[in-house]
Design an enzyme around this catalytic site. Structure first.
Site, PDB file in Angstrom:
ATOM      1  CG  HIS A   1      -2.101  -0.924   1.066  1.00 46.94           C
ATOM      2  ND1 HIS A   1      -3.263  -0.586   0.406  1.00 46.94           N
ATOM      3  CD2 HIS A   1      -2.254  -2.202   1.473  1.00 46.94           C
ATOM      4  CE1 HIS A   1      -4.092  -1.621   0.436  1.00 46.94           C
ATOM      5  NE2 HIS A   1      -3.498  -2.616   1.077  1.00 46.94           N
TER       6      HIS A   1
ATOM      7  CE  LYS B   1      -5.913  14.351  -1.015  1.00 44.99           C
ATOM      8  NZ  LYS B   1      -5.990  13.083  -1.724  1.00 44.99           N
ATOM      9  NE  ARG B   2      -4.863  10.611   9.231  1.00 45.82           N
ATOM     10  CZ  ARG B   2      -4.524   9.586  10.033  1.00 45.82           C
ATOM     11  NH1 ARG B   2      -5.160   8.429   9.948  1.00 45.82           N
ATOM     12  NH2 ARG B   2      -3.589   9.721  10.940  1.00 45.82           N
TER      13      ARG B   2
ATOM     14  CE  LYS C   1      -2.730  11.098   2.223  1.00 49.45           C
ATOM     15  NZ  LYS C   1      -3.508  10.475   1.126  1.00 49.45           N
TER      16      LYS C   1
ATOM     17  CB  THR D   1     -10.013   5.522  -2.446  1.00 51.40           C
ATOM     18  OG1 THR D   1      -9.849   5.974  -1.093  1.00 51.40           O
ATOM     19  CG2 THR D   1      -9.293   4.209  -2.651  1.00 51.40           C
TER      20      THR D   1
ATOM     21  CE  LYS E   1     -13.573   7.502  -0.609  1.00 51.24           C
ATOM     22  NZ  LYS E   1     -13.023   7.867   0.719  1.00 51.24           N
TER      23      LYS E   1
END
Ligand SMILES: *Cc1c(COP(=O)(O)O)cnc(C)c1O
Length: 663
Positions: free
Chosen positions: A186, A377-378, A383, A485, A489
Site C-alpha cells: 500500500h 485527506k489525512r 499529500k 481513493t 469519490k
C-alpha cells in the site's frame, strides 16, 4: 506460568492466543482470549450477507487466579487489563512505522485468532475425513489476502500450525502456505515499511523467529543458486536486515511467503516492480500484479448523493449501480442542454445543503455561488497540503494587489486529521488556520476568497462534502500516493480534478482523457531525475517572485504576528529538506489553477467536462477490483446467486438461501 486450563467450556469460537516470553529457561506465557464479533456485510440486492469477524482481547476467567488466591487481588485485576489492552486502541499513525511492543502483540493477536478460526472451520467442513486431516485442499478452500504487512506474522504462524501442531513436513507446509497467501502493498514511503527488531520478536514470539530464520535460509539458498557469488543480492533480498539493529523486513517476508503480490494502481505496481522490490520481481516476475483500487458506488453515489444518482438513472436507467461501466452511456448526452442544466442544479443543491450544514454545526458562513475547492485527506507532507496553502496565499496577494480585477470567487476547504505524534502535520494545520484567519477577515478580499479548515474529517463528513465539491485536489508528489481513493469519490460525484500524474489519477486521466482533468507538475521520471541532480528549493524561491513573496510572508510572521517564528519548522523544511519538492511544482500548479478559474467562468463548458468525467468512472468501482482479486489472485469464479424476485413466496426464498448456504 499462568494456568492455561479454562475452568469451564468456552463458547465455541472463542480462541486462546498465547504470547510467549522466553527469558533464558523458564517460559512465561501470556494467555489471551479472543472473542469474536461478527459484523454483517450485506451485499447490494444479491440475497447475500457476508460476515466480517473482528476480535476483542479478553482475559480468561481464571486469569491469575493464583495471585488472587494468595491475596494479591490488585495484581490479578491489573493483569487482566494487560491482556485486554491488546485490542483497546488502534495506533493512529498514517504511513509511519512505530515499532512498539503492544502493536506487535496486536498484530499477532488478530493473526493467531483468525488462523485458528480458519483451521477450525476447514476441519469441521471436511466431511468423512481420515484420522489425520489432509491439508492437500487447503489452498483451494482458503485464501488469505495480506492487506499490507500488518498481518505478516500469519505466514510463520500458519507454518507453525502446519509443522508443529499438524506434523506436516516443512516442504509440504511451505507449499500450502505460499499457495494460501497473497500480499497487497500500500505504500512505497520507506518510513512506513514495517521492520520489526529481531530482539523484540525473540522476546515475544521466539518460535516464529526460528521459523522466519528457516524461511530465510531456504530463500537465500535459492538466491545463491540463481545468482552465484552475488553477496549484494543476498544482502538486499534477505528477510533479515543486518545493518545496525537486526530487523525482519516484513514486506520481504510477505513477498516470499505469497504466490501473488500486487500494488493498488498501475503506476504504483510499476514502481514496486522497477524500484522498491526490483530484485524480487526480477527473480519471480510472475508473482507481481496490479489491482487498481476502487470505491463502492452504493455508498459514494447512491447513499451520499441521491440527487445525482436519480438524475443518472433517469437518463441511462438503474443498471449502472451494479455495472458502473454503463456510465459511459452518459457521453451521448454531453451536449444535452437539459442534462447540463440538471447536473449543475444537483451540484448547486448539494453546495447549498453543505453550506447550511457548516453554518448550523460550525457557525461559518460560505457563499454557495463560489467555487468549492476541496482538499480533504489525512494531513501528510507527501499529500502536499502545503502546496495548496502557498496557492491560497498567492491568490490572496493577487486580490490585494489588484482589488478591482476580476477574480473567480473560491471557497477553499481543507480538511484532515494529523497523526498525534506527527509534529509537521500539526504545524501544517496551524498554518492553514492562521492563513484562514487573515484571509477571511480582510475587507479587501470580501467574499472573493474564503478558507475553511474542516475539523474531524471522517467518512460521515466525506459523504457530505464530496457531493458539494466543484474542484478536487489530488496533488501529491508523483510517485508517492500509491492509489488514492478520495480522487475517485470526487470524480464520481461530479467534481473536476486538479492533480499530479500520481496513483490512480493517472488512470482517471486515461479513462476520461487528459484534457478533461487539470494535470500539472513533475512526472515520476522528472522526480527521479531531480533526485539524481539534487533538488534546490532556493533556486525556485529566487526565480519565482510570487513564491518569494509568499514565503517571505510566512517567514516574517505575517500570518501570526503574535508569534512570528511559529512556522520556522515549516519554512526550514520547505527550504532545506523538503523530500516532497513543493516548490518544484509551484509554478505549474499556479498555471493549472488559472485554467480552472477560467473554465469555471463558463458554467456550460465546466459541466460538460463534469459529465465526461462521470461517464469515465466505470473502472473505479470496487466491484471491478474485487472481481479481479477473485479471478486473478484467489482463483474463484462467480456463482449464480439465483436472486429471488420480490413476489416470490417467502418459504421459497428461505429454501433457496438454505441451499446456497450448503454450497
Ligand atoms: C476516502 C477517504 C480517505 C482516503 O482519501 P485519499 O484522498 O485517497 O487519501 C481518507 N479519509 C476518509 C474519511 C475517506 O472517506
Amino acid at each position: 506460568m499462568s494456568c492455561m486450563c479454562p475452568l469451564f467450556r468456552l463458547p465455541d469460537p472463542c480462541l486462546w492466543v498465547r504470547l510467549q516470553r522466553l527469558y533464558f529457561l523458564p517460559v512465561f506465557v501470556q494467555v489471551v482470549l479472543a472473542m469474536p464479533y461478527d459484523t454483517p456485510i450485506p451485499g447490494y440486492m444479491n440475497n447475500t450477507v457476508n460476515t466480517m469477524r473482528l476480535w476483542s482481547a479478553k482475559a480468561p476467567n481464571d486469569f491469575n487466579l493464583k495471585d488472587f488466591n494468595v491475596g494479591d487481588y490488585i495484581e490479578a485485576v491489573l493483569d487482566r487489563n494487560l491482556a485486554e489492552n491488546i485490542s483497546r486502541v488502534l495506533y493512529p499513525n498514517d504511513n509511519f512505522f512505530e515499532g512498539k511492543e503492544l502493536r506487535l502483540k496486536q498484530e499477532y493477536f488478530v493473526v493467531a485468532a483468525t488462523l485458528q478460526d480458519i483451521i477450525r472451520r476447514f476441519k469441521t467442513t471436511k466431511k468423512g475425513s481420515p484420522e489425520r486431516t489432509s491439508f492437500e485442499s487447503f489452498p483451494d478452500k482458503v485464501a488469505v489476502q495480506l492487506n499490507d504487512t500488518h498481518p505478516a506474522m500469519a505466514i510463520p504462524e500458519l507454518m507453525r500450525i502446519f509443522v508443529d501442531i499438524e506434523k506436516l513436513d516443512w516442504d509440504t507446509a511451505w507449499s500450502l502456505t505460499q499457495r494460501t497467501f497473497a500480499y497487497t502493498n500500500h505504500t512505497v514511503l520507506p518510513e512506513a515499511l514495517e521492520r520489526w527488531p529481531v530482539e523484540l520478536l525473540e522476546k515475544l514470539l521466539p518460535r516464529h523467529l526460528q521459523i522466519i530464520y528457516r524461511i530465510n535460509q531456504l530463500h537465500l539458498d535459492r538466491i545463491a543458486t540463481l545468482y552465484p557469488e552475488n553477496m549484494n543480492k543476498l544482502r538486499k533480498m534477505s528477510l533479515i536486515e543486518e545493518d545496525g539493529c537486526k530487523r525482519v523486513n516484513m514486506a520481504h517476508l510477505c513477498i516470499v511467503g505469497s504466490h501473488a503480490v500486487n500494488g493498488v494502481a498501475e503506476i504504483h505496481s510499476n514502481i514496486i516492480k522497477t524500484d522498491v522490490f526490483r530484485d524480487f520481481s526480477e527473480m519471480e516476475p510472475q508473482k507481481f500484479q496490479n489491482k487498481t483500487n476502487g470505491i463502492t458506488p452504493r455508498r459514494w453515489l447512491l447513499l451520499c448523493n441521491p440527487g445525482l444518482a436519480e438524475l443518472i438513472a433517469e437518463v441511462i436507467g438503474e443498471d449502472y449501480v451494479k455495472d458502473l461501466y454503463q456510465l459511459k452511456k452518459l457521453l451521448e448526452f454531453v451536449d444535452d442542454a437539459a442534462l447540463i442544466r440538471d447536473i449543475s442544479r444537483v451540484k448547486q443543491d448539494n453546495k447549498v445543503k453543505f453550506a447550511q450544514y457548516l453554518e448550523k454545526e460550525y457557525r461559518v458562513k460560505i457563499n454557495p455561488s463560489s467555487m468549492f475547492d476541496v482538499h480533504v485527506k489525512r494531513i501528510h507532507e507527501y499529500k502536499r497540503q502545503l502546496l495548496n496553502c502557498l496557492h491560497i496565499i498567492a491568490m490572496y496577494n493577487r486580490i490585494r494587489m489588484k482589488p478591482a480585477a476580476l477574480f473567480v470567487p473560491r471557497t477553499v476547504i481543507i480538511g484532515g486529521k494529523a497523526a498525534p505524534g506527527y509534529h509537521m502535520a500539526k504545524m501544517i494545520i496551524r498554518l492553514i488556520t492562521s492563513v484562514a484567519e487573515v484571509v477571511n477577515n480582510d475587507p479587501v478580499v470580501g467574499s472573493k476568497l474564503k478558507v475553511i479548515f474542516l475539523e474531524n474529517y471522517r467518512v460521515s463528513l466525506a459523504e457530505k462534502v464530496i457531493p458539494a465539491t466543484d474542484l478536487s485536489q489530488q496533488i501529491s508528489t508523483a510517485g508517492t500516493e500509491a492509489s488514492g481513493t478520495g480522487n475517485m469519490k470526487f470524480m464520481l460525484n461530479g467534481a473536476l480534478t486538479i492533480g499530479t500524474m500520481d496513483g490512480a489519477n493517472v488512470e482517471m486521466a486515461e479513462e476520461a482523457g487528459e484534457e478533461n482533468l487539470f494535470i500539472f507538475g513533475m512526472r515520476v521520471q522528472d522526480v527521479a531525475d531531480m533526485d539524481q541532480k539534487g533538488y534546490d528549493a532556493m533556486s525556485y524561491y529566487k526565480r519565482i517572485p510570487e513564491l518569494k513573496q509568499v514565503m517571505d510572508q510566512i517567514t516574517s510572521g505575517f500570518f501570526c504576528p503574535k508569534n512570528p517564528d511559529l512556522f520556522k519548522d515549516v519554512t526550514d523544511m520547505l527550504f532545506k529538506y523538503d523530500r516532497f519538492k513543493v516548490f518544484a511544482d509551484f509554478e505549474d500548479y499556479m498555471k493549472a489553477q488559472e485554467k480552472v478559474s477560467k473554465l469555471y467562468q463558463n458554467p456550460k463548458e465546466w459541466t460538460k467536462m463534469v459529465i465526461r468525467n462521470i461517464a469515465a468512472t466505470g473502472k473505479f468501482s470496487s466491484d471491478r477490483t474485487i472481481k479481479e482479486y477473485a479471478t486473478e489472485v484467489w482463483g474463484v469464479q462467480p456463482t449464480d446467486l439465483k436472486i429471488p424476485s420480490p413476489n416470490e413466496p417467502r418459504e421459497a426464498v428461505v429454501e433457496k438461501a438454505k441451499a446456497l448456504r450448503k454450497m
